[in-house]
Design a protein around this motif. Sequence first.
Motif, mmCIF file in Angstrom:
data_model
loop_
_atom_site.group_PDB
_atom_site.id
_atom_site.type_symbol
_atom_site.label_atom_id
_atom_site.label_comp_id
_atom_site.label_asym_id
_atom_site.label_seq_id
_atom_site.Cartn_x
_atom_site.Cartn_y
_atom_site.Cartn_z
ATOM 1 N N VAL A 96 -1.232 5.883 -0.654
ATOM 2 C CA VAL A 96 -0.699 5.066 -1.747
ATOM 3 C C VAL A 96 0.622 5.638 -2.250
ATOM 4 C CG1 VAL A 96 -1.140 4.214 -4.069
ATOM 5 C CG2 VAL A 96 -2.993 4.287 -2.406
ATOM 6 N N ALA A 97 0.691 6.966 -2.345
ATOM 7 C CA ALA A 97 1.937 7.598 -2.797
ATOM 8 C C ALA A 97 3.078 7.219 -1.863
ATOM 9 C CB ALA A 97 1.763 9.110 -2.848
ATOM 10 N N ALA A 98 2.826 7.320 -0.570
ATOM 11 C CA ALA A 98 3.869 6.996 0.402
ATOM 12 C C ALA A 98 4.330 5.554 0.220
ATOM 13 C CB ALA A 98 3.334 7.212 1.817
ATOM 14 N N LEU A 99 3.391 4.657 0.027
ATOM 15 C CA LEU A 99 3.735 3.244 -0.128
ATOM 16 C C LEU A 99 4.553 3.020 -1.405
ATOM 17 C CD1 LEU A 99 1.687 0.259 0.849
ATOM 18 C CD2 LEU A 99 2.453 0.289 -1.493
ATOM 19 N N LEU A 100 4.116 3.638 -2.504
ATOM 20 C CA LEU A 100 4.828 3.445 -3.776
ATOM 21 C C LEU A 100 6.251 3.975 -3.696
ATOM 22 C CD1 LEU A 100 2.026 4.476 -6.327
ATOM 23 C CD2 LEU A 100 2.831 2.172 -5.811
ATOM 24 N N MET A 101 6.421 5.092 -3.000
ATOM 25 C CA MET A 101 7.740 5.694 -2.940
ATOM 26 C C MET A 101 8.715 4.859 -2.122
ATOM 27 S SD MET A 101 7.129 9.804 -2.859
ATOM 28 C CE MET A 101 6.009 9.856 -1.453
ATOM 29 N N GLN A 102 8.181 3.935 -1.324
ATOM 30 C CA GLN A 102 9.066 3.091 -0.516
ATOM 31 C C GLN A 102 9.399 1.763 -1.200
ATOM 32 O OE1 GLN A 102 7.258 2.848 3.431
ATOM 33 N NE2 GLN A 102 6.757 5.025 3.234
ATOM 34 N N GLN A 103 8.907 1.586 -2.411
ATOM 35 C CA GLN A 103 9.194 0.336 -3.127
ATOM 36 C C GLN A 103 10.446 0.500 -3.975
ATOM 37 O OE1 GLN A 103 7.183 -2.400 -2.726
ATOM 38 N NE2 GLN A 103 6.014 -1.155 -1.285
ATOM 39 N N ASP A 104 11.344 -0.437 -3.874
ATOM 40 C CA ASP A 104 12.602 -0.336 -4.617
ATOM 41 C C ASP A 104 12.412 -0.453 -6.118
ATOM 42 O OD1 ASP A 104 14.191 -2.294 -2.040
ATOM 43 O OD2 ASP A 104 14.092 -0.102 -2.278
ATOM 44 N N ASP A 105 11.466 -1.302 -6.516
ATOM 45 C CA ASP A 105 11.333 -1.589 -7.943
ATOM 46 C C ASP A 105 10.279 -0.719 -8.619
ATOM 47 O OD1 ASP A 105 9.315 -4.633 -7.478
ATOM 48 O OD2 ASP A 105 9.365 -2.705 -6.437
ATOM 49 N N VAL A 106 9.883 0.333 -7.926
ATOM 50 C CA VAL A 106 8.851 1.209 -8.484
ATOM 51 C C VAL A 106 9.360 2.641 -8.510
ATOM 52 C CG1 VAL A 106 6.620 2.295 -7.974
ATOM 53 C CG2 VAL A 106 6.886 -0.187 -7.779
ATOM 54 N N SER A 107 9.061 3.361 -9.591
ATOM 55 C CA SER A 107 9.382 4.782 -9.650
ATOM 56 C C SER A 107 8.071 5.543 -9.802
ATOM 57 C CB SER A 107 10.301 5.087 -10.835
ATOM 58 O OG SER A 107 10.499 6.487 -10.939
ATOM 59 N N LEU A 108 7.715 6.285 -8.759
ATOM 60 C CA LEU A 108 6.509 7.110 -8.857
ATOM 61 C C LEU A 108 6.902 8.379 -9.607
ATOM 62 C CD1 LEU A 108 3.573 7.729 -8.123
ATOM 63 C CD2 LEU A 108 4.384 8.642 -5.927
ATOM 64 N N GLU A 109 6.520 8.440 -10.865
ATOM 65 C CA GLU A 109 6.952 9.543 -11.727
ATOM 66 C C GLU A 109 6.262 10.862 -11.391
ATOM 67 O OE1 GLU A 109 9.370 9.509 -14.321
ATOM 68 O OE2 GLU A 109 9.848 7.660 -13.263
ATOM 69 N N TRP A 110 4.966 10.801 -11.168
ATOM 70 C CA TRP A 110 4.223 12.033 -10.882
ATOM 71 C C TRP A 110 2.929 11.728 -10.161
ATOM 72 C CZ3 TRP A 110 0.041 10.670 -13.656
ATOM 73 C CH2 TRP A 110 0.231 10.016 -14.885
ATOM 74 N N VAL A 111 2.393 12.795 -9.529
ATOM 75 C CA VAL A 111 1.100 12.722 -8.860
ATOM 76 C C VAL A 111 0.276 13.892 -9.375
ATOM 77 C CG1 VAL A 111 -0.134 12.772 -6.668
ATOM 78 C CG2 VAL A 111 2.161 11.769 -6.778
ATOM 79 N N VAL A 112 -0.905 13.603 -9.910
ATOM 80 C CA VAL A 112 -1.750 14.658 -10.470
ATOM 81 C C VAL A 112 -2.862 15.015 -9.505
ATOM 82 C CG1 VAL A 112 -3.364 15.255 -12.308
ATOM 83 C CG2 VAL A 112 -1.282 13.971 -12.845
ATOM 84 N N ARG A 113 -2.975 16.309 -9.230
ATOM 85 C CA ARG A 113 -4.123 16.801 -8.470
ATOM 86 C C ARG A 113 -4.906 17.736 -9.370
ATOM 87 N NH1 ARG A 113 -1.450 19.583 -3.411
ATOM 88 N NH2 ARG A 113 -0.102 20.280 -5.109
ATOM 89 N N ALA A 171 -4.766 0.514 3.547
ATOM 90 C CA ALA A 171 -4.879 -0.882 3.135
ATOM 91 C C ALA A 171 -4.953 -1.051 1.618
ATOM 92 C CB ALA A 171 -6.100 -1.532 3.773
ATOM 93 N N PHE A 172 -5.344 0.003 0.934
ATOM 94 C CA PHE A 172 -5.519 -0.131 -0.505
ATOM 95 C C PHE A 172 -4.208 -0.130 -1.266
ATOM 96 C CE2 PHE A 172 -9.719 0.452 0.598
ATOM 97 C CZ PHE A 172 -9.877 1.623 1.320
ATOM 98 N N GLY A 173 -3.189 0.388 -0.635
ATOM 99 C CA GLY A 173 -1.940 0.619 -1.353
ATOM 100 C C GLY A 173 -1.345 -0.618 -1.978
ATOM 101 N N ASP A 174 -1.162 -1.674 -1.178
ATOM 102 C CA ASP A 174 -0.478 -2.817 -1.762
ATOM 103 C C ASP A 174 -1.350 -3.545 -2.772
ATOM 104 O OD1 ASP A 174 -0.447 -5.019 1.221
ATOM 105 O OD2 ASP A 174 -2.021 -3.807 0.325
ATOM 106 N N GLY A 175 -2.644 -3.390 -2.658
ATOM 107 C CA GLY A 175 -3.521 -3.975 -3.669
ATOM 108 C C GLY A 175 -3.383 -3.252 -4.996
ATOM 109 N N ALA A 176 -3.302 -1.941 -4.944
ATOM 110 C CA ALA A 176 -3.165 -1.169 -6.177
ATOM 111 C C ALA A 176 -1.862 -1.502 -6.879
ATOM 112 C CB ALA A 176 -3.236 0.325 -5.861
ATOM 113 N N LEU A 177 -0.800 -1.592 -6.102
ATOM 114 C CA LEU A 177 0.502 -1.914 -6.688
ATOM 115 C C LEU A 177 0.483 -3.332 -7.259
ATOM 116 C CD1 LEU A 177 3.406 -1.288 -7.287
ATOM 117 C CD2 LEU A 177 4.007 -1.966 -4.953
#
Lengths: 264, 264, 264, 264
Positions: A15-32, A217-223
């Motif tokens: 999902v992180a990889a998918l979000l980072m490739q979207q122009d209109d999205v800024s993935l600010e942080w990822v928490v582990r 497959a879950f990535g675009d659904g989450a976005l």
Amino acid sequence: MRIGLIGFGRAGRAVAALLMQQDDVSLEWVVRRTSHGGHGSASSMLGVESSSPARMISADCVTAAALLDRHPVDAIIDFSSQSGIDYYGEAAADRGVAIVCAVSAFDECALARIERWSLTTRVLWSPNITIGINFMLLAAKTLQAIAPWADIEIMEEHFKAKPEVSGTAIRLATGLDQDPRDIKTVRAGGIIGTHEVLFGFPYQTVRLRHESLAREAFGDGALFAAQHIVNLPCGLYRMEDILLPYFSSDAVTPREPAGASGAI
Amino acid sequence: MRIGLIGFGRAGRAVAALLMQQDDVSLEWVVRRTSHGGHGSASSMLGVESSSPARMISADCVTAAALLDRHPVDAIIDFSSQSGIDYYGEAAADRGVAIVCAVSAFDECALARIERWSLTTRVLWSPNITIGINFMLLAAKTLQAIAPWADIEIMEEHFKAKPEVSGTAIRLATGLDQDPRDIKTVRAGGIIGTHEVLFGFPYQTVRLRHESLAREAFGDGALFAAQHIVNLPCGLYRMEDILLPYFSSDAVTPREPAGASGAI
Amino acid sequence: MRIGLIGFGRAGRAVAALLMQQDDVSLEWVVRRTSHGGHGSASSMLGVESSSPARMISADCVTAAALLDRHPVDAIIDFSSQSGIDYYGEAAADRGVAIVCAVSAFDECALARIERWSLTTRVLWSPNITIGINFMLLAAKTLQAIAPWADIEIMEEHFKAKPEVSGTAIRLATGLDQDPRDIKTVRAGGIIGTHEVLFGFPYQTVRLRHESLAREAFGDGALFAAQHIVNLPCGLYRMEDILLPYFSSDAVTPREPAGASGAI
Amino acid sequence: MRIGLIGFGRAGRAVAALLMQQDDVSLEWVVRRTSHGGHGSASSMLGVESSSPARMISADCVTAAALLDRHPVDAIIDFSSQSGIDYYGEAAADRGVAIVCAVSAFDECALARIERWSLTTRVLWSPNITIGINFMLLAAKTLQAIAPWADIEIMEEHFKAKPEVSGTAIRLATGLDQDPRDIKTVRAGGIIGTHEVLFGFPYQTVRLRHESLAREAFGDGALFAAQHIVNLPCGLYRMEDILLPYFSSDAVTPREPAGASGAI
């Protein structure tokens, strides 16, 4: 749209990889949970070029409240585990940050907390958060309403090692008033996940079939979910609710002439 | 519900048999062009037990007006040819008898007449009158609206001798803004008719697939259409219009708690 | 080739129609239990034009011995019931007339008689006598031998009212050393009959899928069997045995150069 | 069995990972063109635990002859590019090391060299080296021989961006005497690769369908090929040749009695 991601396991990374490739999205942080192996940004860790900050954050180093104040987001997407929501839930609810959660199950106590948080923000929870599966459920319900006499069978195929019946198939079954014990369960090889709802009529069949090509497959659904719920009133939602408005009903009015081959 | 049937070819016979087996339907008569081979009732001719009168009528022996006055019906179902509607169209329109027509094509003049008749009665015209295909078109349109970025492919399979591309596939294509020349056309053996709309996402596929098991597939669609349009205002309809209200939209309101496994 | 047909029920009529349309086949006669409704020739009864005599014969009017002496045939094709073979079996065996039997089951006594008859003529018995299903069994066995580590699943789909698990699926299962209780059984609408053998590998799947488009599917298999066994030694055969020679093995010898794109 | 791998791109890495997880295989080394990014062993680079040495070798640092003398192997598996074989071909041929090559195409000159090398060792070359596809080609040829009157259609589905028609589909077509221009080509989403050969009969269809679940699908085919050709005489082989012996023909002899439900 600014997004924060919870979880960096297999699904989280996808999902992180998918979000980072979207122009209109800024993935600010990822928490582990803790800071093990790798620092900095998800971008460099995954080898994905991106303009997103994608800061890697350890849950044991900063509270969600502090994180949200320092690096605010419009929505949090959660692909962690059942305990993940306890890290950010309260802080998100306090700040009206939308929550999109794809965790597979919650116990009663967690659900009670989620309900409370849904009073002050929007929470969407769907273990299966793919657009395709949720579309299929609604489309199947529609056909069932059109033709309640049709026979329904549900089949699911997964990799050999998957022990239990597909939870998604069980929800398809219950959503269509079918006995989950009638689900046809196929276990073979490395099949990632296939679900089919079959409608049997006397002289025709209609099959709605969904195939996952990869666990991403879950990535675009989450976005998709995140983009939709930020505009909704506070409350608790399922992916189904986000898609339902697309099944729009027009009043049945006469049509203009269809032309020589106009009708179907 | 009282129904009159026009046409007694292969499709007509199949529809007649189906109508005669319905408890809430009375097949009053079946009109053929001339009286050749066999008389009396469709019931005995087809060897189907039925309480319907199912009188076999020759178009050259009685006018539609006289027939409708002597044996009135609520709806006429037409599985004849392009010229069939000229037998009953005027008389049906004058009497407000609903028309369900499954003829494959009409020329401009016939269409003009049909439009005129639709001013005083309900006319539904669909060359493909199966519930399944028309459901698929609407479901596909819905998914396209949800995910306009998904790739769409349309495939159709038919018996070897079918020369032209499936008209149903062409309408699916145009209904989804796809180029009909991209339709994948398979011709093999005795396949009665299969249509598939494939949606390709980066990590998942959704397939809507319709298979005709026999040419009788049209029967329940014709009856479904007749049962629905008798309640509609005068006008010209397609099968699509009859199904659209089932794709109902609820306002997206928050849901009550889903329970431990409530979400999909 | 001269053929005699036993049985004139649904399957028998379909097979008769098919045989009568073959140029190189003469359907000499069709035997039914008693002479009810309709006489003369199967050609006129079914409305199929043919040069075959296709005499309709009642089993209670003439013995098989007399029939075979008066109108000899090269092979008998039996689509009747379990008792049919008692009509012609002895007489056929005495005269070396080949027998192709598609009856679904025989008890022990009948089997003993069939074995005895197979000493003096060729007998092929296959409840499922379609080329497709028997090909699938052999192809599946072959793939299982190539890749014994692959997971196998068997699925079958039939019309709603079919109560028991498909006998064909059970034979596919036992032929592949699979537990018949693992067969996935789908019952919906009017599906005539579909069988699928799925091979699951870690990164690929192979599916062998057979679909019956009509109950007439048995016809070309029966003819194929008849044409093949007349050339075989006396004995008892299954459809599998007739197809096996086509799975031919060449010694693995080096190939000439394949060319720039010669290899697959 | 000792194996050396040529190529460490996407396919090479997948194959390396698979080989390293086999108990009876020792991946001795992996050759890349130059030493860029990462050293030591493929095991640590891919994060796969293994007892194989899996030494990462740069082609510009050591000749194939020296490598084969220092770390001999039984077979070389090549997933590199068209120029890869020039690195090791001569040295392998001189030493009788078997070659399994999955490169997609070779020009005439390269083919001439490959032929020469096949005089002193075993060379197998198959652009599509999956067990499934090669099985399908042979099974399809068999069914075509059984039923030459059946109609054949070939369909292939791939990810949207794949520009040309599938080379595998073209070979399936030519292997079955079909016009490659009739191949039905579907391009949608992220479909990895699906091929189907459809046989259409008057009353039945048989479908042979292969689906790649991941690009790693080639791995077990390459290993399977290596394991088989080390036992063969010198020469040039295709994957087809390795599978053909499994399509074994028995003389058609009478079977013992099948039992009450013995026949299929």
